[in-house]
Enzyme design. Structure first.
Site, mmCIF file in Angstrom:
data_model
loop_
_atom_site.group_PDB
_atom_site.id
_atom_site.type_symbol
_atom_site.label_atom_id
_atom_site.label_comp_id
_atom_site.label_asym_id
_atom_site.label_seq_id
_atom_site.Cartn_x
_atom_site.Cartn_y
_atom_site.Cartn_z
ATOM 1 C CG ASP A 104 -2.057 -0.921 1.169
ATOM 2 O OD1 ASP A 104 -2.026 -1.831 0.322
ATOM 3 O OD2 ASP A 104 -2.990 -0.772 1.982
ATOM 4 C CG ASP A 105 0.041 3.992 2.228
ATOM 5 O OD1 ASP A 105 -1.116 3.714 1.870
ATOM 6 O OD2 ASP A 105 0.356 4.215 3.409
ATOM 7 C CG HIS A 155 -4.593 2.738 -0.771
ATOM 8 N ND1 HIS A 155 -5.563 2.246 0.083
ATOM 9 C CD2 HIS A 155 -3.509 3.022 0.025
ATOM 10 C CE1 HIS A 155 -5.102 2.231 1.314
ATOM 11 N NE2 HIS A 155 -3.857 2.708 1.317
ATOM 12 C CG HIS A 159 -3.997 7.093 2.527
ATOM 13 N ND1 HIS A 159 -4.091 7.195 3.895
ATOM 14 C CD2 HIS A 159 -3.656 5.803 2.294
ATOM 15 C CE1 HIS A 159 -3.828 6.042 4.466
ATOM 16 N NE2 HIS A 159 -3.548 5.165 3.492
ATOM 17 C CG HIS A 249 2.168 0.338 4.269
ATOM 18 N ND1 HIS A 249 1.906 -0.616 5.221
ATOM 19 C CD2 HIS A 249 1.025 1.062 4.120
ATOM 20 C CE1 HIS A 249 0.644 -0.490 5.638
ATOM 21 N NE2 HIS A 249 0.099 0.524 4.992
#
Length: 283
Positions: A104-105, A155, A159, A249
């Protein structure tokens, strides 16, 4: 958790994509559920018992996806395991020894290439859950993820930690702008949605379904974004069992501990006979 800042608006057109096959419509309502704890899963219904509430148009039009084909399911809880994923997404059964690694991210100009190098070394496919405004200026990195054979997931655009408390029009903006940017950059239209922190609401479920995506959370979280130490991340990931969805991540800060842990964890899990699979392949 890292929350990227908002960037200038993108064009409002989202390219039409092929959504899931009509087989999704036949998915049964009684499926295995699992709460985001270490407790055993309990039976729970995935598909919403009623259609999602009508979403009123936002005061300022947001990017809008092509209308979802009949059969795209609106869930009432996220997917937590590979078994649950296959119950709502038609396809060949996952191997009995399969686990899925989600990242993620990103994309991030420094950490994403390091993660890609590790995955390439061990011949592992993963799913990269990309933040829309993190792609800005990192388009080449985002394309390299796809070129390396990995899957991409949505995603959100920026965020927001409060996505589950946001009104429907704001949720749509977060979902659709990210969908547009990911497709525009990589040529892929995500079929998996990862909400920030895993938080969900009826508006989140509705927006994901309208864009043709399945909300996917995880059941193995080392909390690597908190930088708890390489050993802590490693021990949590080494506890993975067949069917687990793992969370790591490549963005949001210093990910050196994550990279160090993956260098140990991936070959260790493979030596136990576990096989890595990616989520979100397009039909």
């Amino acid at each position: 958790m890292h929350t990227p800042t908002e960037e200038p608006s993108l064009p409002t057109h989202v390219t039409r994509r092929r959504l899931f096959g009509a087989g999704l419509a036949a998915v049964g309502a009684a499926l295995v559920a699992r709460e985001p704890t270490a407790q055993p899963p309990a039976a729970q219904t995935f598909l919403a018992d009623a259609p999602p509430p009508l979403l009123l148009p936002p005061p300022h039009p947001a990017p809008s996806p092509s209308p979802a084909e009949p059969g795209t399911p609106t869930l009432n809880r996220p997917v937590f395991t590979l078994k649950e994923y296959r119950q709502v997404v038609p396809g060949p059964a996952f191997p009995d020894n399969a686990v899925a690694l989600t990242i993620d991210d990103g994309p991030h100009g420094g950490w994403t290439p390091q993660v890609l190098h590790i995955l390439e070394k061990y011949h592992v496919q993963a799913t990269f859950c990309m933040i829309g405004n993190q792609i800005l200026g990192q388009e080449a990195v985002a394309r390299s993820v796809v070129a390396a054979g990995h899957q991409v997931a949505n995603h959100t655009w920026s965020h927001p930690a409060t996505l589950a408390q946001m009104p429907a029009d704001k949720v749509e903006q977060e979902v659709y702008r990210a969908q547009e940017k990911i497709h525009e950059t990589t040529g892929r239209t995500p079929t998996v949605f990862r909400s920030p922190g895993g938080a969900v609401s009826p508006a989140v479920f509705a927006a994901a379904a309208k864009a043709g995506m399945i909300p996917v959370n995880w059941d193995r979280d080392p909390k690597d974004w908190t930088k708890p130490g390489t050993q802590s991340i490693t021990s949590h990931l080494l506890a993975a069992r067949p069917g687990d969805i793992l969370l790591c991540h490549d963005g949001g800060g210093d990910r050196s501990q994550t990279c160090a842990a993956l260098r140990t964890v991936i070959p260790a899990l493979q030596s136990r006979g576990l096989q890595f699979v990616a989520l979100g392949g397009q039909p």
